[in-house]
Design an enzyme around this catalytic site. Structure first.
Site, PDB file in Angstrom:
ATOM      1  N   LYS A   1      -0.386   4.736   4.671  1.00 16.54           N
ATOM      2  CA  LYS A   1      -1.240   3.770   5.394  1.00 16.54           C
ATOM      3  C   LYS A   1      -0.693   3.524   6.793  1.00 16.54           C
ATOM      4  CE  LYS A   1      -3.692  -0.595   4.901  1.00 16.54           C
ATOM      5  NZ  LYS A   1      -4.955   0.017   5.332  1.00 16.54           N
TER       6      LYS A   1
ATOM      7  N   HIS B   1       0.836  -1.199   0.000  1.00 15.33           N
ATOM      8  CA  HIS B   1       0.000   0.000   0.000  1.00 15.33           C
ATOM      9  C   HIS B   1       0.871   1.249   0.000  1.00 15.33           C
ATOM     10  CE1 HIS B   1      -3.282  -2.713   1.189  1.00 15.33           C
ATOM     11  NE2 HIS B   1      -4.092  -1.753   0.788  1.00 15.33           N
TER      12      HIS B   1
HETATM   13  P1  NAD Z   1      -7.429   9.467   5.297  1.00 15.63           P
HETATM   14  O1  NAD Z   1      -6.509   9.674   6.462  1.00 15.63           O
HETATM   15  O2  NAD Z   1      -7.111  10.122   3.990  1.00 15.63           O
HETATM   16  O3  NAD Z   1      -8.913   9.914   5.699  1.00 15.63           O
HETATM   17  C1  NAD Z   1      -9.506   9.721   6.949  1.00 15.63           C
HETATM   18  C2  NAD Z   1     -10.393  10.901   7.222  1.00 15.63           C
HETATM   19  O4  NAD Z   1     -11.120  10.663   8.435  1.00 15.63           O
HETATM   20  C3  NAD Z   1      -9.598  12.207   7.418  1.00 15.63           C
HETATM   21  O5  NAD Z   1     -10.149  13.261   6.641  1.00 15.63           O
HETATM   22  C4  NAD Z   1      -9.754  12.474   8.909  1.00 15.63           C
HETATM   23  O6  NAD Z   1      -9.704  13.847   9.247  1.00 15.63           O
HETATM   24  C5  NAD Z   1     -11.138  11.869   9.149  1.00 15.63           C
HETATM   25  N1  NAD Z   1     -11.424  11.648  10.558  1.00 15.63           N
HETATM   26  C6  NAD Z   1     -10.570  11.266  11.546  1.00 15.63           C
HETATM   27  N2  NAD Z   1     -11.211  11.249  12.733  1.00 15.63           N
HETATM   28  C7  NAD Z   1     -12.511  11.611  12.479  1.00 15.63           C
HETATM   29  C8  NAD Z   1     -13.654  11.803  13.313  1.00 15.63           C
HETATM   30  N3  NAD Z   1     -13.612  11.612  14.639  1.00 15.63           N
HETATM   31  N4  NAD Z   1     -14.820  12.175  12.727  1.00 15.63           N
HETATM   32  C9  NAD Z   1     -14.879  12.380  11.378  1.00 15.63           C
HETATM   33  N5  NAD Z   1     -13.805  12.247  10.557  1.00 15.63           N
HETATM   34  C10 NAD Z   1     -12.639  11.863  11.100  1.00 15.63           C
HETATM   35  O7  NAD Z   1      -7.542   7.897   5.132  1.00 15.63           O
HETATM   36  P2  NAD Z   1      -8.129   7.081   3.883  1.00 15.63           P
HETATM   37  O8  NAD Z   1      -7.036   6.643   3.001  1.00 15.63           O
HETATM   38  O9  NAD Z   1      -9.302   7.801   3.321  1.00 15.63           O
HETATM   39  O10 NAD Z   1      -8.617   5.739   4.636  1.00 15.63           O
HETATM   40  C11 NAD Z   1      -9.559   5.803   5.690  1.00 15.63           C
HETATM   41  C12 NAD Z   1      -9.819   4.392   6.197  1.00 15.63           C
HETATM   42  O11 NAD Z   1     -10.438   3.629   5.178  1.00 15.63           O
HETATM   43  C13 NAD Z   1      -8.540   3.617   6.582  1.00 15.63           C
HETATM   44  O12 NAD Z   1      -8.840   2.808   7.694  1.00 15.63           O
HETATM   45  C14 NAD Z   1      -8.279   2.764   5.355  1.00 15.63           C
HETATM   46  O13 NAD Z   1      -7.514   1.615   5.628  1.00 15.63           O
HETATM   47  C15 NAD Z   1      -9.686   2.418   4.974  1.00 15.63           C
HETATM   48  N6  NAD Z   1      -9.882   1.982   3.598  1.00 15.63           N
HETATM   49  C16 NAD Z   1     -10.790   0.988   3.412  1.00 15.63           C
HETATM   50  C17 NAD Z   1     -11.108   0.573   2.133  1.00 15.63           C
HETATM   51  C18 NAD Z   1     -12.203  -0.450   1.950  1.00 15.63           C
HETATM   52  O14 NAD Z   1     -12.512  -0.819   0.801  1.00 15.63           O
HETATM   53  N7  NAD Z   1     -12.842  -0.906   3.035  1.00 15.63           N
HETATM   54  C19 NAD Z   1     -10.464   1.142   1.037  1.00 15.63           C
HETATM   55  C20 NAD Z   1      -9.529   2.151   1.257  1.00 15.63           C
HETATM   56  C21 NAD Z   1      -9.263   2.579   2.552  1.00 15.63           C
END
Ligand code: NAD
Length: 286
Positions: free
Chosen positions: A178, A174
């Site tokens: 991450k 990744h």
């Molecule tokens: P990122 O860090 O770019 O985004 C996370 C967002 O959540 C940020 O904008 C952050 O400010 C916000 N956040 C944090 N605490 C919060 C709160 N209390 N209330 C509201 N918002 C809050 O991360 P990302 O790359 O977008 O990934 C996010 C998650 O999704 C990770 O756990 C990642 O592993 C997961 N993910 C899952 C899949 C899937 O298909 N299930 C795919 C990609 C990423």
């Protein structure tokens, strides 16, 4: 159009009224959040009703469309998640494990369906999600793509077919940002392999190797993690025997595949009874 969730107060209708599901996005400023806003805005039968990001987020009041690189949508970023859960039929959460725990409680309080894509959720949180799912429709998937969910089924089948003369290793790569490892998808692939082989992943997984490890123990499932660049997500499950090797690989080229899957899951929640659902349920793969 009633949704089938427990009613909010005396209000027994309202979910998906007029054939449109009101969808909220928490974590709307994130990599996935911005993609989700785009996909919800473009989806038939969906209305982006409310969005928010972390407490203290400086973009409160900003237009969600502009934040996602679109034309203005007339949806301002809310100051907190309460307003999002109060306004929506279903909320999509790709944030952090801590935030997701809070969001699950709010979803139950407001009887709002919830789609969780956040990975790295602690094992102890599973019991809380099970309780939440007795009140609301809850879709939890560490990977929302069609390809990976097909891969999970293939891995289970191959593991069931082959004996322990085939060593199973899960390799993932990744992007450099991450924060959790191995990825939630790698662990799900490991669980699928363990299920096929009829073993407990918790007892047989080797999560890292360093130094003089000794020879590989037959029957273990190994994990290897790579981090770098802007790789969206590569996963390979290797079945290695003497003189032959099977490798099953999925490569994600763009986050849109996860966002599309999440929106599909959110729309699928319409009319669903409370319960804990997976993408296999959503995609009809069971
Ligand atoms: P990122 O860090 O770019 O985004 C996370 C967002 O959540 C940020 O904008 C952050 O400010 C916000 N956040 C944090 N605490 C919060 C709160 N209390 N209330 C509201 N918002 C809050 O991360 P990302 O790359 O977008 O990934 C996010 C998650 O999704 C990770 O756990 C990642 O592993 C997961 N993910 C899952 C899949 C899937 O298909 N299930 C795919 C990609 C990423």
């Amino acid at each position: 159009m009633p949704c089938g969730f427990l009613p909010r107060g005396d209000d027994i209708v309202g979910y998906g009224e007029g054939g449109v599901m009101k969808i909220g996005v928490v974590g709307c400023a994130g990599r996935m959040g911005r993609n989700l806003v785009k996909q919800v805005a473009a989806a038939a039968g969906a209305e982006l009703a409310a969005v928010c990001d972390r407490p203290g987020y400086s973009g409160v009041g900003q237009d969600a469309g502009v934040l996602a690189g679109l034309e203005p949508l007339g949806i301002p970023v809310s100051a907190g998640p309460e307003a999002v859960f109060a306004a929506c039929d279903v909320v999509i959460d790709f944030t952090t494990p801590e935030a997701t725990a809070r969001h699950a409680a709010l979803a139950v309080e407001h009887r709002t369906a919830l789609v969780i894509g956040t990975t790295g959720l602690p094992a102890a949180f599973e019991a809380e999600l099970a309780v939440a799912s007795s009140h609301i429709a809850l879709v939890v998937a560490p990977n929302m793509s069609l390809g990976v969910n097909l891969l999970l089924g293939l891995v289970e089948k191959v593991a069931r077919t082959l004996d322990e003369s085939f060593d199973i290793e899960v390799l993932e790569m990744h992007h450099r940002h991450k924060v959790d490892a191995p990825s939630g998808t790698a662990l799900a692939l490991g669980r699928a392999a363990a299920k096929g082989r009829g073993i407990d992943l918790g007892e047989r997984s080797v999560r890292s190797r360093d130094g003089i490890t000794g020879a590989r123990t037959s029957g273990d499932i190994g994990f290897a993690t790579l981090r770098g660049g802007n790789v969206v997500g590569d996963h390979t499950v290797i079945f290695a025997a003497d003189d032959e090797r099977i490798e099953l690989t999925h490569k994600a080229g763009d986050r849109t595949i996860f966002a599309r899957g999440a929106v599909r899951a959110a729309l699928w929640c319409e009319g669903k009874a409370p319960g804990l659902y997976s993408m296999a349920d959503v995609l009809g793969l069971k």
